[in-house]
Scaffold this motif. Sequence first.
Motif, PDB file in Angstrom:
ATOM      1  N   LEU A 151     -40.861  29.744  74.677  1.00  0.00           N
ATOM      2  CA  LEU A 151     -40.618  30.507  73.408  1.00  0.00           C
ATOM      3  C   LEU A 151     -40.225  31.820  73.632  1.00  0.00           C
ATOM      4  N   PHE A 152     -40.256  32.546  74.472  1.00  0.00           N
ATOM      5  CA  PHE A 152     -39.679  33.893  74.703  1.00  0.00           C
ATOM      6  C   PHE A 152     -38.103  33.842  75.166  1.00  0.00           C
ATOM      7  N   LEU A 153     -37.430  32.552  75.381  1.00  0.00           N
ATOM      8  CA  LEU A 153     -36.070  32.589  75.711  1.00  0.00           C
ATOM      9  C   LEU A 153     -35.257  33.121  74.810  1.00  0.00           C
ATOM     10  N   PHE A 154     -34.376  33.731  75.128  1.00  0.00           N
ATOM     11  CA  PHE A 154     -33.178  34.322  74.274  1.00  0.00           C
ATOM     12  C   PHE A 154     -32.414  33.225  73.614  1.00  0.00           C
ATOM     13  N   GLU A 155     -31.705  33.231  72.435  1.00  0.00           N
ATOM     14  CA  GLU A 155     -30.839  32.226  72.056  1.00  0.00           C
ATOM     15  C   GLU A 155     -29.695  33.055  71.673  1.00  0.00           C
ATOM     16  N   ALA A 156     -28.343  32.319  71.992  1.00  0.00           N
ATOM     17  CA  ALA A 156     -26.975  32.422  71.508  1.00  0.00           C
ATOM     18  C   ALA A 156     -26.077  31.506  71.198  1.00  0.00           C
ATOM     19  N   LYS A 157     -25.538  31.513  69.880  1.00  0.00           N
ATOM     20  CA  LYS A 157     -24.548  30.636  69.410  1.00  0.00           C
ATOM     21  C   LYS A 157     -23.371  30.611  69.834  1.00  0.00           C
ATOM     22  N   ARG A 158     -22.908  29.557  70.337  1.00  0.00           N
ATOM     23  CA  ARG A 158     -21.367  29.502  70.868  1.00  0.00           C
ATOM     24  C   ARG A 158     -20.712  28.213  70.432  1.00  0.00           C
ATOM     25  N   ARG A 159     -19.413  28.406  70.388  1.00  0.00           N
ATOM     26  CA  ARG A 159     -18.563  27.121  70.078  1.00  0.00           C
ATOM     27  C   ARG A 159     -17.921  26.643  71.443  1.00  0.00           C
ATOM     28  N   VAL A 160     -18.189  25.306  71.904  1.00  0.00           N
ATOM     29  CA  VAL A 160     -17.560  24.888  73.084  1.00  0.00           C
ATOM     30  C   VAL A 160     -16.069  24.762  73.000  1.00  0.00           C
ATOM     31  N   MET A 161     -15.354  25.314  73.917  1.00  0.00           N
ATOM     32  CA  MET A 161     -13.976  25.345  73.910  1.00  0.00           C
ATOM     33  C   MET A 161     -13.354  24.136  74.415  1.00  0.00           C
ATOM     34  N   ASN A 162     -12.090  23.921  74.320  1.00  0.00           N
ATOM     35  CA  ASN A 162     -11.545  22.463  74.712  1.00  0.00           C
ATOM     36  C   ASN A 162     -11.632  22.083  76.180  1.00  0.00           C
ATOM     37  N   ASP A 163     -11.966  23.104  77.033  1.00  0.00           N
ATOM     38  CA  ASP A 163     -12.069  22.870  78.373  1.00  0.00           C
ATOM     39  C   ASP A 163     -13.589  22.595  78.507  1.00  0.00           C
ATOM     40  N   ARG A 164     -14.205  22.604  77.628  1.00  0.00           N
ATOM     41  CA  ARG A 164     -15.503  22.196  77.591  1.00  0.00           C
ATOM     42  C   ARG A 164     -16.452  23.524  78.577  1.00  0.00           C
ATOM     43  N   THR A 165     -15.895  24.723  77.941  1.00  0.00           N
ATOM     44  CA  THR A 165     -16.857  25.812  78.432  1.00  0.00           C
ATOM     45  C   THR A 165     -17.044  26.758  77.491  1.00  0.00           C
ATOM     46  N   VAL A 166     -18.077  27.490  77.635  1.00  0.00           N
ATOM     47  CA  VAL A 166     -18.630  28.358  76.612  1.00  0.00           C
ATOM     48  C   VAL A 166     -18.866  29.950  77.438  1.00  0.00           C
ATOM     49  N   SER A 167     -19.008  31.045  76.994  1.00  0.00           N
ATOM     50  CA  SER A 167     -18.907  32.292  77.573  1.00  0.00           C
ATOM     51  C   SER A 167     -20.403  32.784  77.209  1.00  0.00           C
ATOM     52  N   LEU A 168     -20.907  33.744  78.021  1.00  0.00           N
ATOM     53  CA  LEU A 168     -22.301  34.398  77.614  1.00  0.00           C
ATOM     54  C   LEU A 168     -22.158  35.719  78.653  1.00  0.00           C
ATOM     55  N   ASN A 169     -22.403  36.787  78.098  1.00  0.00           N
ATOM     56  CA  ASN A 169     -22.479  38.203  78.798  1.00  0.00           C
ATOM     57  C   ASN A 169     -21.412  38.038  79.825  1.00  0.00           C
ATOM     58  N   GLY A 170     -20.193  37.735  79.448  1.00  0.00           N
ATOM     59  CA  GLY A 170     -18.966  37.975  80.473  1.00  0.00           C
ATOM     60  C   GLY A 170     -19.033  36.963  81.313  1.00  0.00           C
ATOM     61  N   ARG A 171     -19.673  35.755  81.482  1.00  0.00           N
ATOM     62  CA  ARG A 171     -19.760  34.768  82.488  1.00  0.00           C
ATOM     63  C   ARG A 171     -19.208  33.391  81.874  1.00  0.00           C
ATOM     64  N   ILE A 172     -18.404  32.628  82.537  1.00  0.00           N
ATOM     65  CA  ILE A 172     -18.138  31.133  81.903  1.00  0.00           C
ATOM     66  C   ILE A 172     -19.227  30.035  82.267  1.00  0.00           C
ATOM     67  N   TYR A 173     -19.650  29.290  81.455  1.00  0.00           N
ATOM     68  CA  TYR A 173     -20.339  28.135  81.854  1.00  0.00           C
ATOM     69  C   TYR A 173     -19.681  26.619  81.147  1.00  0.00           C
ATOM     70  N   GLU A 174     -19.991  25.609  82.127  1.00  0.00           N
ATOM     71  CA  GLU A 174     -19.535  24.453  81.702  1.00  0.00           C
ATOM     72  C   GLU A 174     -20.965  23.359  80.953  1.00  0.00           C
ATOM     73  N   VAL A 175     -20.392  22.822  79.961  1.00  0.00           N
ATOM     74  CA  VAL A 175     -21.292  22.117  79.427  1.00  0.00           C
ATOM     75  C   VAL A 175     -20.659  20.345  79.137  1.00  0.00           C
ATOM     76  N   ASP A 176     -21.704  19.425  79.004  1.00  0.00           N
ATOM     77  CA  ASP A 176     -20.926  18.385  78.741  1.00  0.00           C
ATOM     78  C   ASP A 176     -19.664  18.016  77.958  1.00  0.00           C
ATOM     79  N   ALA A 177     -18.890  17.428  78.331  1.00  0.00           N
ATOM     80  CA  ALA A 177     -17.645  17.145  77.823  1.00  0.00           C
ATOM     81  C   ALA A 177     -17.674  16.460  76.182  1.00  0.00           C
TER      82      ALA A 177
END
Length: 258
Positions: A151-177
């Motif tokens: 319940l206490f987790l923070f939430e951030a809305k992001r659009r997944v880029m064409n290389d299946r990455t998203v950014s959060l707080n200056g870091r890059i993450y990968e999600v399912d293609a």
Amino acid sequence: LIAFIDDATRVIPYAAFAENTVAFLPVFKQALIRRGIPERLYVDNGANYRSRQLALVCAKLGTALIHARPHQPQGKGKIERFFRTLRAALLTQLTGADTVSLDALNRRLWGFIEGEYHHTPHRGLDGKTPLEQWALVGDPVRFPDAGLNELFLFEAKRRVMNDRTVSLNGRIYEVDAILVGETVILRYDPAVPPTRPLAVVHQGQPAGQATPLDAYANTTVRRDRPSWRLETDTPAPEPPPSRITLGAFANHHNHEDE
């Protein structure tokens, strides 16, 4: 000092000295664990008390979030009286051992609250102690279930880029293609190292994890459009018939799962 007081009993659900007011939510979480979920949460007007995250947590708890009116200290009388008691009975008695670290200071603080303050008769309670009053009226209080950390987790809305990455707080993450081009919600604990995976939610449903970018592996990922999108595509028109066939051509779509 961040502290909560129960209006009906003067019990202190939780209190802690912290380096800054960003610690408000962790202190609130500990208050919920120890004394249950409040019907209403009455807070000051600072930025951390008007954060979207606090509003989201209160909405999930079913707690009404109320902000004090600016320049009207009388609305915070009970907690201010507790602070005065603390200054007179505790802060003036601190030793060097109590102030050697923040942890030591908080151990001394909680020892005072549980060992002295909660057992002291209170004029506003007709001479009863806070714990005696809690015993009389505290039974209906709801306590959080095992999902409090979620319940206490923070939430951030992001659009997944064409290389299946998203950014959060200056870091890059990968999600399912399969999420390329989609808008997702990243759920995370800011106190956890950023090397940990993040939970991903898409259209209200769990959608795997966002993991820290592996730049080399990312370059080898196939990015054909997923089959569930191709079902809505308009098929290419058939070529007009001709007497001479120079070649056979077919459009093939890849239906393999990514």
